[in-house]
Write an enzyme that holds these catalytic residues in place. Structure first.
Site, PDB file in Angstrom:
ATOM      1  N   SER A   1       0.828  -1.204   0.000  1.00  0.00           N
ATOM      2  CA  SER A   1       0.000   0.000   0.000  1.00  0.00           C
ATOM      3  C   SER A   1       0.861   1.253   0.000  1.00  0.00           C
ATOM      4  CB  SER A   1      -0.911   0.023   1.228  1.00  0.00           C
ATOM      5  OG  SER A   1      -1.662   1.218   1.252  1.00  0.00           O
TER       6      SER A   1
ATOM      7  N   LYS B 151      -4.535  -6.588   3.921  1.00  0.00           N
ATOM      8  CA  LYS B 151      -4.517  -5.516   2.908  1.00  0.00           C
ATOM      9  C   LYS B 151      -5.940  -5.187   2.445  1.00  0.00           C
ATOM     10  CE  LYS B 151      -2.837  -2.680  -0.248  1.00  0.00           C
ATOM     11  NZ  LYS B 151      -3.807  -2.515  -1.298  1.00  0.00           N
TER      12      LYS B 151
ATOM     13  N   HIS C  99      -7.464  -3.120   5.085  1.00  0.00           N
ATOM     14  CA  HIS C  99      -6.866  -1.782   4.934  1.00  0.00           C
ATOM     15  C   HIS C  99      -7.613  -0.987   3.870  1.00  0.00           C
ATOM     16  CE1 HIS C  99      -4.352   0.882   2.465  1.00  0.00           C
ATOM     17  NE2 HIS C  99      -3.703   1.201   3.561  1.00  0.00           N
ATOM     18  N   ASN C 100      -7.855  -1.616   2.717  1.00  0.00           N
ATOM     19  CA  ASN C 100      -8.537  -0.915   1.631  1.00  0.00           C
ATOM     20  C   ASN C 100      -9.980  -0.600   1.986  1.00  0.00           C
ATOM     21  OD1 ASN C 100      -6.099  -1.422   0.351  1.00  0.00           O
ATOM     22  ND2 ASN C 100      -7.052  -1.934  -1.597  1.00  0.00           N
TER      23      ASN C 100
ATOM     24  N   GLU D 297      -9.872   2.319   4.090  1.00  0.00           N
ATOM     25  CA  GLU D 297      -9.568   3.431   3.170  1.00  0.00           C
ATOM     26  C   GLU D 297     -10.855   3.954   2.523  1.00  0.00           C
ATOM     27  OE1 GLU D 297      -7.699   3.413  -1.230  1.00  0.00           O
ATOM     28  OE2 GLU D 297      -6.376   2.587   0.312  1.00  0.00           O
TER      29      GLU D 297
ATOM     30  N   HIS E 229     -39.184 -20.486  12.918  1.00  0.00           N
ATOM     31  CA  HIS E 229     -37.719 -20.500  13.051  1.00  0.00           C
ATOM     32  C   HIS E 229     -37.238 -20.537  14.499  1.00  0.00           C
ATOM     33  CE1 HIS E 229     -37.001 -20.096   8.815  1.00  0.00           C
ATOM     34  NE2 HIS E 229     -37.766 -19.023   8.738  1.00  0.00           N
TER      35      HIS E 229
END
Length: 484
Positions: A130, A185, A188-189, A192, A453
Protein backbone atom coordinates in the site's frame (compact mmCIF):
# COMPACT_ATOMS: atom_id res chain seq x y z
CA UNK A 1 26.84 -5.02 -11.39
CA UNK A 2 26.29 -8.37 -9.63
CA UNK A 3 26.21 -11.46 -11.84
CA UNK A 4 22.97 -12.62 -10.20
CA UNK A 5 19.94 -10.65 -9.03
CA UNK A 6 18.69 -10.67 -5.45
CA UNK A 7 15.08 -10.74 -6.60
CA UNK A 8 13.10 -10.76 -9.84
CA UNK A 9 9.96 -8.82 -10.67
CA UNK A 10 7.27 -9.40 -13.27
CA UNK A 11 5.19 -6.37 -14.25
CA UNK A 12 6.65 -2.95 -15.00
CA UNK A 13 3.50 -0.87 -14.61
CA UNK A 14 3.45 2.09 -12.21
CA UNK A 15 3.75 0.09 -8.97
CA UNK A 16 6.28 -2.41 -10.34
CA UNK A 17 8.58 0.16 -11.87
CA UNK A 18 8.67 2.29 -8.73
CA UNK A 19 9.09 -0.66 -6.39
CA UNK A 20 12.14 -2.02 -8.24
CA UNK A 21 13.68 1.48 -8.22
CA UNK A 22 13.13 1.45 -4.46
CA UNK A 23 14.76 -2.00 -4.15
CA UNK A 24 17.76 -0.94 -6.25
CA UNK A 25 18.23 2.22 -4.18
CA UNK A 26 18.58 0.01 -1.09
CA UNK A 27 21.49 -1.89 -2.64
CA UNK A 28 19.70 -4.81 -4.30
CA UNK A 29 20.12 -6.01 -7.86
CA UNK A 30 16.76 -6.67 -9.49
CA UNK A 31 15.94 -8.72 -12.59
CA UNK A 32 12.90 -7.33 -14.41
CA UNK A 33 10.48 -8.77 -16.95
CA UNK A 34 7.27 -7.55 -18.54
CA UNK A 35 4.93 -9.40 -20.89
CA UNK A 36 5.31 -6.50 -23.32
CA UNK A 37 9.08 -6.81 -23.62
CA UNK A 38 9.53 -3.31 -25.03
CA UNK A 39 8.68 -1.99 -21.55
CA UNK A 40 11.73 -3.80 -20.19
CA UNK A 41 14.03 -2.17 -22.72
CA UNK A 42 12.44 1.25 -22.22
CA UNK A 43 12.94 0.94 -18.47
CA UNK A 44 16.52 -0.32 -18.67
CA UNK A 45 17.40 2.53 -21.04
CA UNK A 46 15.28 5.08 -19.18
CA UNK A 47 14.68 5.36 -15.43
CA UNK A 48 16.80 2.27 -14.79
CA UNK A 49 19.79 3.32 -16.90
CA UNK A 50 23.15 2.84 -15.20
CA UNK A 51 21.54 1.11 -12.20
CA UNK A 52 21.70 -2.46 -10.92
CA UNK A 53 18.97 -3.98 -13.06
CA UNK A 54 19.04 -7.06 -15.26
CA UNK A 55 16.54 -6.92 -18.11
CA UNK A 56 14.94 -10.20 -19.21
CA UNK A 57 13.19 -10.85 -22.51
CA UNK A 58 11.54 -14.05 -21.23
CA UNK A 59 10.57 -15.76 -18.00
CA UNK A 60 13.38 -18.26 -18.59
CA UNK A 61 15.91 -15.41 -18.70
CA UNK A 62 14.37 -13.84 -15.60
CA UNK A 63 14.55 -17.03 -13.54
CA UNK A 64 18.12 -17.83 -14.65
CA UNK A 65 19.24 -14.34 -13.60
CA UNK A 66 18.20 -14.74 -9.93
CA UNK A 67 20.34 -16.33 -7.23
CA UNK A 68 18.91 -19.18 -5.17
CA UNK A 69 16.59 -19.53 -3.45
CA UNK A 70 14.98 -17.58 -6.24
CA UNK A 71 12.49 -14.89 -5.28
CA UNK A 72 10.13 -13.95 -8.11
CA UNK A 73 7.63 -11.18 -7.38
CA UNK A 74 4.58 -10.52 -9.53
CA UNK A 75 2.93 -7.11 -9.72
CA UNK A 76 0.28 -7.94 -12.30
CA UNK A 77 -3.50 -7.60 -12.50
CA UNK A 78 -5.34 -9.71 -9.92
CA UNK A 79 -7.18 -12.81 -11.07
CA UNK A 80 -6.32 -15.01 -14.03
CA UNK A 81 -3.01 -13.27 -14.89
CA UNK A 82 -1.62 -14.30 -11.49
CA UNK A 83 -2.63 -17.94 -12.02
CA UNK A 84 -1.22 -17.88 -15.55
CA UNK A 85 2.18 -16.66 -14.38
CA UNK A 86 2.25 -19.20 -11.55
CA UNK A 87 1.69 -22.00 -14.07
CA UNK A 88 4.46 -20.64 -16.30
CA UNK A 89 6.89 -20.19 -13.41
CA UNK A 90 6.50 -23.56 -11.67
CA UNK A 91 8.36 -25.61 -14.35
CA UNK A 92 11.23 -23.09 -14.29
CA UNK A 93 11.77 -23.09 -10.52
CA UNK A 94 13.35 -25.54 -8.08
CA UNK A 95 12.27 -26.72 -4.60
CA UNK A 96 12.57 -23.93 -2.05
CA UNK A 97 12.20 -21.11 -4.60
CA UNK A 98 9.62 -18.45 -3.78
CA UNK A 99 6.78 -16.96 -5.83
CA UNK A 100 5.50 -13.63 -4.49
CA UNK A 101 2.21 -11.96 -5.43
CA UNK A 102 2.36 -8.24 -4.61
CA UNK A 103 -0.93 -7.32 -6.28
CA UNK A 104 -4.40 -6.80 -4.83
CA UNK A 105 -5.42 -10.45 -4.97
CA UNK A 106 -8.53 -11.69 -3.19
CA UNK A 107 -7.45 -13.58 -0.08
CA UNK A 108 -9.32 -16.84 -0.90
CA UNK A 109 -7.27 -16.99 -4.11
CA UNK A 110 -4.10 -16.58 -2.06
CA UNK A 111 -5.18 -19.38 0.28
CA UNK A 112 -5.70 -21.63 -2.76
CA UNK A 113 -2.48 -20.59 -4.47
CA UNK A 114 -0.36 -21.08 -1.34
CA UNK A 115 -1.56 -24.68 -1.01
CA UNK A 116 -1.05 -25.33 -4.73
CA UNK A 117 2.45 -23.85 -4.96
CA UNK A 118 3.52 -25.64 -1.77
CA UNK A 119 2.30 -28.92 -3.27
CA UNK A 120 4.87 -28.36 -6.02
CA UNK A 121 7.71 -28.05 -3.51
CA UNK A 122 7.87 -24.26 -3.78
CA UNK A 123 7.04 -21.45 -1.34
CA UNK A 124 4.43 -18.74 -1.83
CA UNK A 125 3.97 -15.24 -0.43
CA UNK A 126 0.89 -13.04 -0.93
CA UNK A 127 1.74 -9.54 0.22
CA UNK A 128 -0.35 -6.44 0.34
CA UNK A 129 1.54 -3.36 -0.86
CA UNK A 130 0.00 0.00 0.00
CA UNK A 131 1.07 3.55 -0.69
CA UNK A 132 0.44 4.05 -4.37
CA UNK A 133 3.10 5.26 -6.79
CA UNK A 134 4.92 7.43 -4.26
CA UNK A 135 4.83 4.75 -1.58
CA UNK A 136 6.25 2.13 -3.93
CA UNK A 137 9.16 4.43 -4.75
CA UNK A 138 9.89 5.92 -1.33
CA UNK A 139 8.60 3.26 1.06
CA UNK A 140 5.25 1.42 1.08
CA UNK A 141 3.47 -0.44 3.84
CA UNK A 142 3.85 -4.17 3.16
CA UNK A 143 1.67 -6.93 4.64
CA UNK A 144 3.14 -10.35 3.75
CA UNK A 145 1.56 -13.73 4.42
CA UNK A 146 1.75 -17.21 2.91
CA UNK A 147 4.36 -19.93 3.46
CA UNK A 148 6.06 -19.20 6.82
CA UNK A 149 9.34 -20.74 5.58
CA UNK A 150 9.54 -18.00 2.94
CA UNK A 151 9.64 -15.12 5.42
CA UNK A 152 13.35 -15.41 6.43
CA UNK A 153 14.30 -15.19 2.74
CA UNK A 154 12.22 -12.10 1.86
CA UNK A 155 12.27 -10.30 5.22
CA UNK A 156 15.44 -8.30 4.62
CA UNK A 157 14.38 -6.94 1.24
CA UNK A 158 10.78 -6.25 2.26
CA UNK A 159 11.73 -4.42 5.45
CA UNK A 160 14.51 -2.49 3.71
CA UNK A 161 12.18 -1.03 1.07
CA UNK A 162 9.16 -0.45 3.34
CA UNK A 163 8.33 2.84 5.07
CA UNK A 164 9.77 3.49 8.52
CA UNK A 165 8.09 5.10 11.53
CA UNK A 166 9.80 7.64 13.79
CA UNK A 167 11.78 5.07 15.77
CA UNK A 168 13.00 3.39 12.58
CA UNK A 169 10.66 0.40 12.77
CA UNK A 170 9.70 -0.87 9.31
CA UNK A 171 6.05 -0.80 8.26
CA UNK A 172 6.31 -4.46 7.31
CA UNK A 173 6.16 -7.67 9.30
CA UNK A 174 4.93 -11.20 8.82
CA UNK A 175 1.13 -11.28 9.07
CA UNK A 176 0.32 -14.99 8.99
CA UNK A 177 -0.28 -18.13 6.98
CA UNK A 178 -1.69 -18.45 3.44
CA UNK A 179 -4.09 -15.57 2.71
CA UNK A 180 -3.55 -13.55 5.91
CA UNK A 181 -1.43 -10.85 4.25
CA UNK A 182 -3.87 -10.19 1.45
CA UNK A 183 -6.76 -10.30 3.93
CA UNK A 184 -5.19 -7.57 6.06
CA UNK A 185 -4.52 -5.52 2.91
CA UNK A 186 -8.17 -6.00 1.91
CA UNK A 187 -9.32 -4.67 5.31
CA UNK A 188 -6.87 -1.78 4.93
CA UNK A 189 -8.54 -0.91 1.63
CA UNK A 190 -11.99 -1.22 3.19
CA UNK A 191 -10.99 1.23 5.92
CA UNK A 192 -9.57 3.43 3.17
CA UNK A 193 -13.02 3.44 1.50
CA UNK A 194 -14.56 4.48 4.83
CA UNK A 195 -12.04 7.23 5.53
CA UNK A 196 -12.47 8.67 2.05
CA UNK A 197 -16.27 8.60 2.29
CA UNK A 198 -16.51 10.43 5.62
CA UNK A 199 -14.04 13.04 4.32
CA UNK A 200 -16.20 13.45 1.21
CA UNK A 201 -19.29 13.87 3.37
CA UNK A 202 -17.54 16.62 5.36
CA UNK A 203 -16.60 18.34 2.10
CA UNK A 204 -20.21 18.03 0.86
CA UNK A 205 -21.63 19.48 4.08
CA UNK A 206 -19.30 22.47 4.00
CA UNK A 207 -20.12 23.07 0.36
CA UNK A 208 -23.91 22.48 0.33
CA UNK A 209 -24.83 23.54 3.86
CA UNK A 210 -22.30 26.26 4.68
CA UNK A 211 -21.75 27.53 1.14
CA UNK A 212 -17.95 27.27 1.41
CA UNK A 213 -15.86 27.10 -1.73
CA UNK A 214 -12.96 24.70 -2.22
CA UNK A 215 -10.32 27.27 -1.28
CA UNK A 216 -12.06 28.00 2.04
CA UNK A 217 -12.32 24.27 2.68
CA UNK A 218 -8.60 23.90 1.93
CA UNK A 219 -7.86 26.05 4.97
CA UNK A 220 -10.14 23.92 7.17
CA UNK A 221 -8.58 20.62 6.10
CA UNK A 222 -5.10 22.10 6.43
CA UNK A 223 -5.91 23.05 10.03
CA UNK A 224 -7.50 19.68 10.74
CA UNK A 225 -4.33 17.94 9.59
CA UNK A 226 -2.50 19.50 12.55
CA UNK A 227 -4.83 17.93 15.09
CA UNK A 228 -6.40 14.54 15.86
CA UNK A 229 -7.29 14.03 12.18
CA UNK A 230 -3.62 14.24 11.11
CA UNK A 231 -3.42 11.71 8.26
CA UNK A 232 -2.37 11.20 4.66
CA UNK A 233 -5.95 11.40 3.34
CA UNK A 234 -6.71 14.67 5.15
CA UNK A 235 -3.39 16.05 3.88
CA UNK A 236 -4.04 15.22 0.23
CA UNK A 237 -7.64 16.48 0.52
CA UNK A 238 -6.27 19.87 1.57
CA UNK A 239 -3.91 19.81 -1.42
CA UNK A 240 -6.68 18.81 -3.85
CA UNK A 241 -9.00 21.57 -2.66
CA UNK A 242 -6.28 24.20 -3.24
CA UNK A 243 -5.43 23.03 -6.76
CA UNK A 244 -6.49 25.46 -9.48
CA UNK A 245 -7.56 24.69 -13.02
CA UNK A 246 -6.15 26.74 -15.89
CA UNK A 247 -8.81 29.42 -15.39
CA UNK A 248 -7.95 29.78 -11.70
CA UNK A 249 -11.06 28.00 -10.41
CA UNK A 250 -10.88 24.88 -8.17
CA UNK A 251 -10.13 21.86 -10.34
CA UNK A 252 -12.06 19.55 -7.99
CA UNK A 253 -15.36 21.20 -8.98
CA UNK A 254 -14.80 20.27 -12.63
CA UNK A 255 -14.39 16.55 -11.93
CA UNK A 256 -17.45 14.40 -12.69
CA UNK A 257 -19.05 13.06 -9.51
CA UNK A 258 -18.91 9.35 -10.39
CA UNK A 259 -16.52 7.26 -8.29
CA UNK A 260 -14.64 4.22 -9.52
CA UNK A 261 -13.61 1.18 -7.53
CA UNK A 262 -11.43 -1.88 -8.09
CA UNK A 263 -13.31 -4.26 -5.82
CA UNK A 264 -11.34 -4.46 -2.56
CA UNK A 265 -13.94 -2.44 -0.65
CA UNK A 266 -16.68 -4.69 -1.99
CA UNK A 267 -14.66 -7.78 -1.00
CA UNK A 268 -14.37 -6.38 2.53
CA UNK A 269 -18.11 -5.80 2.80
CA UNK A 270 -19.00 -9.21 1.32
CA UNK A 271 -16.54 -10.96 3.66
CA UNK A 272 -18.14 -9.14 6.60
CA UNK A 273 -21.54 -10.46 5.53
CA UNK A 274 -20.12 -13.96 5.18
CA UNK A 275 -18.58 -13.82 8.68
CA UNK A 276 -21.55 -12.02 10.29
CA UNK A 277 -19.66 -8.84 11.25
CA UNK A 278 -21.53 -5.47 11.19
CA UNK A 279 -19.15 -3.55 8.91
CA UNK A 280 -21.71 -0.81 8.39
CA UNK A 281 -19.54 2.23 7.67
CA UNK A 282 -17.43 0.48 5.05
CA UNK A 283 -20.53 -1.11 3.52
CA UNK A 284 -22.18 2.30 3.15
CA UNK A 285 -18.98 3.65 1.63
CA UNK A 286 -19.12 0.98 -1.08
CA UNK A 287 -22.80 1.66 -1.74
CA UNK A 288 -22.09 5.40 -1.92
CA UNK A 289 -19.69 4.77 -4.78
CA UNK A 290 -22.35 2.64 -6.46
CA UNK A 291 -24.92 5.44 -6.09
CA UNK A 292 -22.44 7.99 -7.48
CA UNK A 293 -22.05 5.81 -10.57
CA UNK A 294 -25.80 6.18 -11.31
CA UNK A 295 -25.15 9.72 -12.52
CA UNK A 296 -27.73 9.85 -15.32
CA UNK A 297 -30.44 8.43 -13.07
CA UNK A 298 -29.59 10.92 -10.31
CA UNK A 299 -29.82 13.80 -12.78
CA UNK A 300 -33.32 12.63 -13.76
CA UNK A 301 -34.30 12.22 -10.11
CA UNK A 302 -33.04 15.71 -9.24
CA UNK A 303 -35.48 17.14 -11.78
CA UNK A 304 -38.40 14.89 -10.83
CA UNK A 305 -38.10 14.98 -7.03
CA UNK A 306 -37.96 18.55 -5.79
CA UNK A 307 -37.35 19.26 -2.09
CA UNK A 308 -37.15 22.80 -0.75
CA UNK A 309 -33.65 23.67 0.40
CA UNK A 310 -33.53 24.98 3.96
CA UNK A 311 -30.90 27.64 4.68
CA UNK A 312 -28.38 26.93 7.45
CA UNK A 313 -29.07 29.26 10.36
CA UNK A 314 -26.61 27.95 12.92
CA UNK A 315 -23.13 29.02 13.97
CA UNK A 316 -20.84 28.26 11.02
CA UNK A 317 -17.62 27.94 13.04
CA UNK A 318 -19.33 25.80 15.67
CA UNK A 319 -20.56 23.46 12.93
CA UNK A 320 -17.04 23.16 11.46
CA UNK A 321 -15.69 22.34 14.92
CA UNK A 322 -18.47 19.76 15.39
CA UNK A 323 -17.66 18.31 11.98
CA UNK A 324 -14.03 17.73 12.98
CA UNK A 325 -15.17 15.75 16.03
CA UNK A 326 -17.76 13.83 13.98
CA UNK A 327 -15.08 12.82 11.49
CA UNK A 328 -12.78 11.69 14.29
CA UNK A 329 -15.49 9.62 16.00
CA UNK A 330 -16.57 7.98 12.72
CA UNK A 331 -12.94 7.21 11.89
CA UNK A 332 -12.59 5.37 15.20
CA UNK A 333 -15.73 3.37 14.38
CA UNK A 334 -14.32 2.46 10.97
CA UNK A 335 -11.18 0.99 12.55
CA UNK A 336 -13.18 -0.70 15.30
CA UNK A 337 -15.29 -2.46 12.67
CA UNK A 338 -12.24 -3.34 10.56
CA UNK A 339 -10.47 -4.88 13.54
CA UNK A 340 -13.66 -6.74 14.48
CA UNK A 341 -13.61 -8.30 11.01
CA UNK A 342 -9.93 -9.27 11.31
CA UNK A 343 -10.56 -10.91 14.69
CA UNK A 344 -13.41 -12.99 13.32
CA UNK A 345 -11.39 -13.99 10.25
CA UNK A 346 -8.50 -15.05 12.48
CA UNK A 347 -10.86 -17.50 14.20
CA UNK A 348 -12.33 -18.71 10.91
CA UNK A 349 -8.99 -19.29 9.15
CA UNK A 350 -6.81 -20.14 12.17
CA UNK A 351 -4.56 -17.10 11.74
CA UNK A 352 -2.55 -15.71 14.65
CA UNK A 353 -2.78 -12.02 13.78
CA UNK A 354 -0.73 -9.42 15.65
CA UNK A 355 -3.25 -6.58 15.89
CA UNK A 356 -0.86 -4.06 17.39
CA UNK A 357 1.73 -5.00 14.77
CA UNK A 358 -0.82 -4.43 12.00
CA UNK A 359 -1.42 -0.90 13.31
CA UNK A 360 2.34 -0.36 13.24
CA UNK A 361 2.49 -1.55 9.63
CA UNK A 362 -0.19 1.00 8.76
CA UNK A 363 1.52 3.95 10.49
CA UNK A 364 3.70 4.77 7.49
CA UNK A 365 3.72 4.35 3.73
CA UNK A 366 0.10 3.30 3.31
CA UNK A 367 -2.96 5.27 2.26
CA UNK A 368 -4.67 5.14 5.68
CA UNK A 369 -1.59 6.20 7.65
CA UNK A 370 -2.59 8.54 10.44
CA UNK A 371 -1.54 9.76 13.86
CA UNK A 372 -3.97 7.67 15.86
CA UNK A 373 -2.69 4.30 14.61
CA UNK A 374 -0.13 4.62 17.40
CA UNK A 375 -3.06 4.73 19.83
CA UNK A 376 -4.40 1.48 18.34
CA UNK A 377 -1.02 -0.19 18.85
CA UNK A 378 -0.96 1.06 22.44
CA UNK A 379 -4.47 -0.34 23.01
CA UNK A 380 -3.42 -3.86 21.94
CA UNK A 381 -0.09 -3.60 23.75
CA UNK A 382 -2.02 -2.91 26.96
CA UNK A 383 -4.63 -5.60 26.26
CA UNK A 384 -3.75 -8.20 23.57
CA UNK A 385 -7.18 -9.80 24.18
CA UNK A 386 -9.10 -6.56 23.49
CA UNK A 387 -12.42 -7.57 21.90
CA UNK A 388 -13.32 -4.24 20.31
CA UNK A 389 -11.50 -0.90 20.08
CA UNK A 390 -14.50 0.83 21.66
CA UNK A 391 -13.83 -1.13 24.86
CA UNK A 392 -10.35 0.36 25.17
CA UNK A 393 -10.45 3.23 27.74
CA UNK A 394 -8.74 5.72 25.40
CA UNK A 395 -11.02 5.15 22.42
CA UNK A 396 -14.14 4.90 24.57
CA UNK A 397 -13.46 8.33 26.07
CA UNK A 398 -12.56 9.85 22.69
CA UNK A 399 -15.87 8.75 21.14
CA UNK A 400 -17.91 9.76 24.18
CA UNK A 401 -16.34 13.22 24.18
CA UNK A 402 -17.10 13.63 20.47
CA UNK A 403 -20.61 12.19 20.41
CA UNK A 404 -22.61 15.37 21.02
CA UNK A 405 -20.89 17.11 18.12
CA UNK A 406 -21.31 13.98 16.01
CA UNK A 407 -25.05 13.87 16.74
CA UNK A 408 -25.49 17.56 15.92
CA UNK A 409 -23.74 17.11 12.57
CA UNK A 410 -25.83 14.08 11.59
CA UNK A 411 -29.10 15.65 12.75
CA UNK A 412 -28.37 18.90 10.91
CA UNK A 413 -27.44 17.04 7.72
CA UNK A 414 -30.63 14.97 7.83
CA UNK A 415 -32.84 17.99 8.50
CA UNK A 416 -31.30 19.82 5.53
CA UNK A 417 -31.36 16.87 3.15
CA UNK A 418 -27.59 16.49 2.73
CA UNK A 419 -26.67 12.77 2.46
CA UNK A 420 -24.20 11.53 5.08
CA UNK A 421 -24.57 7.73 4.86
CA UNK A 422 -21.22 6.83 6.42
CA UNK A 423 -21.33 9.34 9.28
CA UNK A 424 -24.85 8.21 10.23
CA UNK A 425 -24.07 4.50 9.77
CA UNK A 426 -21.13 4.89 12.15
CA UNK A 427 -23.29 6.68 14.73
CA UNK A 428 -26.04 4.09 14.46
CA UNK A 429 -23.49 1.30 14.96
CA UNK A 430 -22.15 3.09 18.06
CA UNK A 431 -25.64 3.37 19.51
CA UNK A 432 -26.42 -0.26 18.70
CA UNK A 433 -23.10 -1.52 20.09
CA UNK A 434 -23.58 0.23 23.44
CA UNK A 435 -27.19 -0.98 23.87
CA UNK A 436 -27.73 -4.03 26.04
CA UNK A 437 -31.08 -4.76 24.41
CA UNK A 438 -32.03 -4.33 20.75
CA UNK A 439 -35.42 -4.99 19.08
CA UNK A 440 -34.29 -8.33 17.65
CA UNK A 441 -36.67 -10.05 20.10
CA UNK A 442 -39.57 -8.84 17.92
CA UNK A 443 -37.67 -9.88 14.81
CA UNK A 444 -37.27 -13.43 16.17
CA UNK A 445 -40.99 -13.51 17.01
CA UNK A 446 -41.77 -12.50 13.42
CA UNK A 447 -39.48 -15.20 12.04
CA UNK A 448 -41.09 -17.79 14.29
CA UNK A 449 -44.59 -16.58 13.32
CA UNK A 450 -44.17 -16.99 9.56
CA UNK A 451 -41.46 -19.65 9.37
CA UNK A 452 -41.39 -21.52 12.70
CA UNK A 453 -37.72 -20.50 13.05
CA UNK A 454 -37.86 -20.62 16.87
CA UNK A 455 -36.41 -18.23 19.44
CA UNK A 456 -34.47 -18.20 22.70
CA UNK A 457 -35.96 -16.82 25.93
CA UNK A 458 -34.44 -14.42 28.43
CA UNK A 459 -35.61 -16.73 31.26
CA UNK A 460 -34.02 -19.88 29.79
CA UNK A 461 -30.40 -20.96 29.17
CA UNK A 462 -28.72 -19.84 25.92
CA UNK A 463 -28.98 -22.53 23.25
CA UNK A 464 -32.46 -23.67 24.30
CA UNK A 465 -35.02 -22.90 21.56
CA UNK A 466 -38.80 -22.47 21.63
CA UNK A 467 -41.59 -22.33 19.08
CA UNK A 468 -45.05 -20.79 19.51
CA UNK A 469 -48.20 -21.61 17.54
CA UNK A 470 -49.03 -17.91 17.09
CA UNK A 471 -52.28 -18.35 15.12
CA UNK A 472 -53.63 -21.54 16.63
CA UNK A 473 -53.60 -23.06 13.16
CA UNK A 474 -50.00 -24.25 13.21
CA UNK A 475 -48.53 -27.33 14.75
CA UNK A 476 -45.67 -27.97 17.13
CA UNK A 477 -43.14 -28.74 14.38
CA UNK A 478 -40.38 -26.11 14.12
CA UNK A 479 -37.94 -25.33 11.36
CA UNK A 480 -34.32 -26.41 11.58
CA UNK A 481 -32.22 -23.87 13.50
CA UNK A 482 -29.08 -22.52 11.82
CA UNK A 483 -27.10 -19.31 11.58
CA UNK A 484 -25.79 -17.82 8.34
Amino acid sequence: MKQKADIGLIGLAVMGENLVLNMESKGYTVAVYNRTVSKVHNFINGRGKGKNFIGADSLEELVSAIKRPRKVMMLVKAGKPVDDFIERLIPLLEPGDIIIDGGNSHFPDTIRRTAYVESKGLLYVGTGVSGGEEGALLGPSMMPGGSPDAWPHVKEIFQAVSAKVDDGSPCCDWVGENGAGHFVKMVHNGIEYGDMQIINEAYHLMKELLGMDAFEQHEVFKRWNKGVLDSYLIEITADILAYKDEDGSPLVEKILDTAGQKGTGKWTAVTALDLGIPLTLIGESVFSRCLSAQKDLRVKASKAIKVAKKPFEGDKQQFIDDLEKALYAAKIISYAQGYDLMMEAAKEYNWNLNYGGIALMWRGGCIIRSRFLGDIKNAFDKNPSLENLLLDPFFKEEVLSAQESWRRVCATALMHGVPVPALTAALTYFDGFRNERLPANLLQAQRDYFGAHMYERVDAPRGEYFHTDWTGRGGSTASTMYDV
